[in-house]
Design a protein around this motif. Structure first.
Motif, mmCIF file in Angstrom:
data_model
loop_
_atom_site.group_PDB
_atom_site.id
_atom_site.type_symbol
_atom_site.label_atom_id
_atom_site.label_comp_id
_atom_site.label_asym_id
_atom_site.label_seq_id
_atom_site.Cartn_x
_atom_site.Cartn_y
_atom_site.Cartn_z
ATOM 1 N N GLY A 36 46.690 43.386 15.029
ATOM 2 C CA GLY A 36 47.143 44.507 15.857
ATOM 3 C C GLY A 36 48.504 45.008 15.398
ATOM 4 N N LEU A 199 53.952 50.880 24.989
ATOM 5 C CA LEU A 199 52.824 50.358 24.198
ATOM 6 C C LEU A 199 51.993 49.387 25.045
ATOM 7 N N ASP A 202 50.244 51.366 27.904
ATOM 8 C CA ASP A 202 49.209 52.214 27.328
ATOM 9 C C ASP A 202 48.008 51.377 26.878
ATOM 10 N N SER A 203 48.294 50.231 26.275
ATOM 11 C CA SER A 203 47.202 49.397 25.778
ATOM 12 C C SER A 203 46.434 48.767 26.927
ATOM 13 N N ARG A 204 47.109 48.565 28.065
ATOM 14 C CA ARG A 204 46.388 48.055 29.231
ATOM 15 C C ARG A 204 45.494 49.144 29.808
ATOM 16 N N ALA A 206 44.069 51.400 28.058
ATOM 17 C CA ALA A 206 42.944 51.540 27.138
ATOM 18 C C ALA A 206 41.886 50.518 27.526
ATOM 19 N N ARG A 209 42.245 46.687 24.526
ATOM 20 C CA ARG A 209 43.231 46.539 23.453
ATOM 21 C C ARG A 209 44.289 45.519 23.841
ATOM 22 N N TYR A 210 43.844 44.367 24.311
ATOM 23 C CA TYR A 210 44.803 43.352 24.726
ATOM 24 C C TYR A 210 45.550 42.739 23.541
ATOM 25 N N LEU A 212 47.009 44.555 21.427
ATOM 26 C CA LEU A 212 48.238 45.361 21.366
ATOM 27 C C LEU A 212 49.181 45.041 22.537
ATOM 28 N N VAL A 213 48.605 44.644 23.671
ATOM 29 C CA VAL A 213 49.456 44.216 24.788
ATOM 30 C C VAL A 213 50.300 43.023 24.333
#
Lengths: 248, 319
Positions: A36, A199, A202-204, A206, A209-210, A212-213
């Motif tokens: 990621g 970030l 936003d990733s949460r 999405a 996309r954990y 990126l979290v």
């Protein structure tokens, strides 16, 4: 040994994380998070997020420091100032920045100023507190000695009180910087399209996309570590060192 | 009460078998419920309110919540990524608005060129609504600055001129309208009446292990929708029930406003699952980068419960 020990602990924690995350639907494994981060780095967004957060935290924290240190010195030295401001400081101190978001939007709109204000609020109070107690804890003997030498007024502050309180003030500055990064996720709920806190949020939002979290979390942690290393260099100054009974 | 004399809640939550069901606060979903008799009669599920989509999604992914009113593209994405969830019914249609300041000169969406508009998140269906209006009025990416804000913060942001407009699900549009400083520029009812936002999603294990529970859930959601559309008084009753602290925790007047001004601001009568509509929504989601690849309809929809649905007759308690 001093190098191996912390690296060993980090590797150990990563191994435990890896084991715990295997088979989980939400919790990503270390390689997934690394992928990621690599993905963000290659499309250039990582740098943008890091730069945006650094900018907001530095500004918010900087203003907090500029105001907290004088206020703390005043409150530590003058009983009246302490009596006047301490209840207000103690009342505002425990309020989470999230609760301030509506007011931040009302006062500063949706711009960089809102997250800066939230970072400022969060880091201001620990620094006021540390500076106040640092000044209050300056030993009587130093003040008596200064009196004997006829040092008074402004010179007393610059030559005795501030140096005497400096070790505690620096600890407060370290705590304040930590808190500033601690609230970056909450602060960047009102940020536009950038920042490590953004970030994470936003990733949460999405779908899945954990990775990126956790990438955002790892980046905040890494920056926190780097900044603390810099702050600890301040403690090596001889103006501060005298206070430490044990070396590091 | 249903015809069988059993107490049922609608849409966003219920309780009977330790089956938690989640819904968003203040979001548009049919609601017919009151807590007064909750203790006396069996319920289908326990109602849990979440304050944000991510929390709800995480509870659903982790299997802590078995059924939820969720954003349609979110369910698509979860299903495509292997989370066992399926859409079994719609929650409502329409119900999104574009709000601007009352005195603002904007007459059409094209007037918002170069302005700032708040959206709940770029993964929200409201984002798709904005993009659809952009396309219809010849605006391109970059002609609008989209700012992501939590819907409850949007009215304040508009009042403070932090944004020039905002797009959200109700009641956060009606809030600013009722307070007198904002007006509706667009409603989905006018430009996209079949707009789908929240859908009833259930976890696969519930479908496999307790299909009859899912069927009851669907039956009652449909019944609630039908009931809401049969009489204006029903909408008022629903507003009173939904305004309860344990439900949406919004004022009665606000929900009444959403329910009645106009009555088709949010609609509940047609909760059919129509493949062409979902395919279009999927395509628009792809276009808005909400999802990253096409997702086939049957990956995320289970039509069987709608096919066998028998809406029950509802008569909620007198208020």
């Amino acid at each position: 040994m001093t190098k191996i020990l912390p690296i060993g602990v980090l590797l150990g924690v990563t191994a435990v994380w890896w084991l715990a995350a295997s088979g989980s639907t939400i919790f990503p494994t270390p390689p997934e998070v690394l992928r990621g981060i690599a993905g963000l780095a290659t499309d250039g967004t990582l740098l943008r997020h890091v730069a945006a957060s650094l900018y907001r935290v530095t500004f918010g924290y900087g203003v907090a420091m500029l105001l907290a240190l004088p206020l703390g010195i005043l409150m530590g030295w003058y009983r009246t100032a302490f009596t006047a401001f301490n209840p207000l400081v103690q009342m505002l101190r425990p309020i989470s920045p999230i609760a301030w978001i509506p007011l931040a939007i009302l006062w500063f709109g949706v711009s960089d100023l809102s997250p800066m204000f939230l970072v400022f609020l969060a880091s201001f109070f620990p620094m006021v507190l540390a500076t106040t107690s640092g000044v209050q804890l300056v030993e009587r003997e130093y003040l008596w000695a200064a009196q004997n030498f006829g040092i008074t007024g402004f010179k007393l502050f610059t030559h005795v009180i501030i140096p005497g309180a400096l070790p505690t003030i620096i600890t407060g500055m370290r705590v304040g910087l930590g808190v500033a990064w601690l609230v970056v996720v909450a602060a960047e709920m009102v940020a536009i399209n950038s920042g490590l806190g953004f970030l994470i949020i936003d990733s949460r939002n999405a779908g899945m996309r954990y990775d990126l979290v956790v990438a955002g979390m790892v980046m905040i942690g890494a920056i926190g570590l780097l900044l603390d290393l810099v702050m600890r260099r301040l403690e090596d100054l001889k103006e501060v060192r005298w206070r430490y009974a044990r070396g590091r | 009460m249903t015809t069988e004399g059993k107490r049922i809640d609608m849409a966003q939550g219920m309780d009977m078998s330790g089956l938690p069901m989640a819904g968003m606060p203040g979001m548009t979903a049919p609601t017919v419920d009151a807590d007064s008799i909750a203790a006396r009669v069996p319920q289908i599920a326990r109602y849990v309110r979440y304050s944000g989509w991510p929390e709800l999604k995480e509870a659903m992914v982790a299997g802590k919540v078995k059924a939820a009113m969720m954003l349609a593209p979110m369910v698509m994405d979860l299903a495509a990524k292997g989370v066992p969830v399926k859409v079994v019914a719609l929650g409502h249609r329409s119900g999104a608005v574009i709000m601007v300041r009352k005195e603002a000169p904007y007459k059409s969406f094209a007037d918002l060129k170069g302005k700032r508009i708040a959206i709940p998140s770029r993964f929200a269906v409201d984002h798709i609504f904005v993009r659809k209006l952009m396309a219809a009025h010849g605006l391109k990416d970059g002609d609008l600055t989209m700012v992501e804000l939590a819907p409850p913060d949007m009215p304040a942001a508009l009042l403070a001129d932090a944004v020039d407009a905002y797009a959200t699900g109700e009641p956060f549009g009606a809030k600013a309208e009722m307070d007198g400083y904002a007006r509706v520029l667009y409603m989905t009812r006018d430009v996209w009446p079949t707009y789908i936002c929240c859908v009833l999603a259930v976890r696969q294990e519930l479908i496999d292990q307790q299909p009859e529970t899912v069927q009851r859930l669907v039956d009652h959601v449909l019944a609630a929708g039908r009931w809401l559309e049969t009489s204006p008084e029903h909408r008022t009753t629903a507003a009173r029930i939904a305004s309860d602290r344990s439900m949406f925790n919004q004022t009665f007047e606000l929900i009444k406003w959403v329910m009645e001004r106009p009555p088709d601001r949010v609609t509940y009568g047609d909760l059919r699952l129509i493949r062409a509509e979902f395919d279009e929504l999927m395509r628009l989601s792809l276009d808005a980068k909400i999802i990253d690849r096409p997702i086939p309809y049957h990956t995320y929809v289970d039509e069987s419960f709608m096919k066998h649905a028998h809406p029950v007759v509802i008569s909620p308690p007198a208020q």
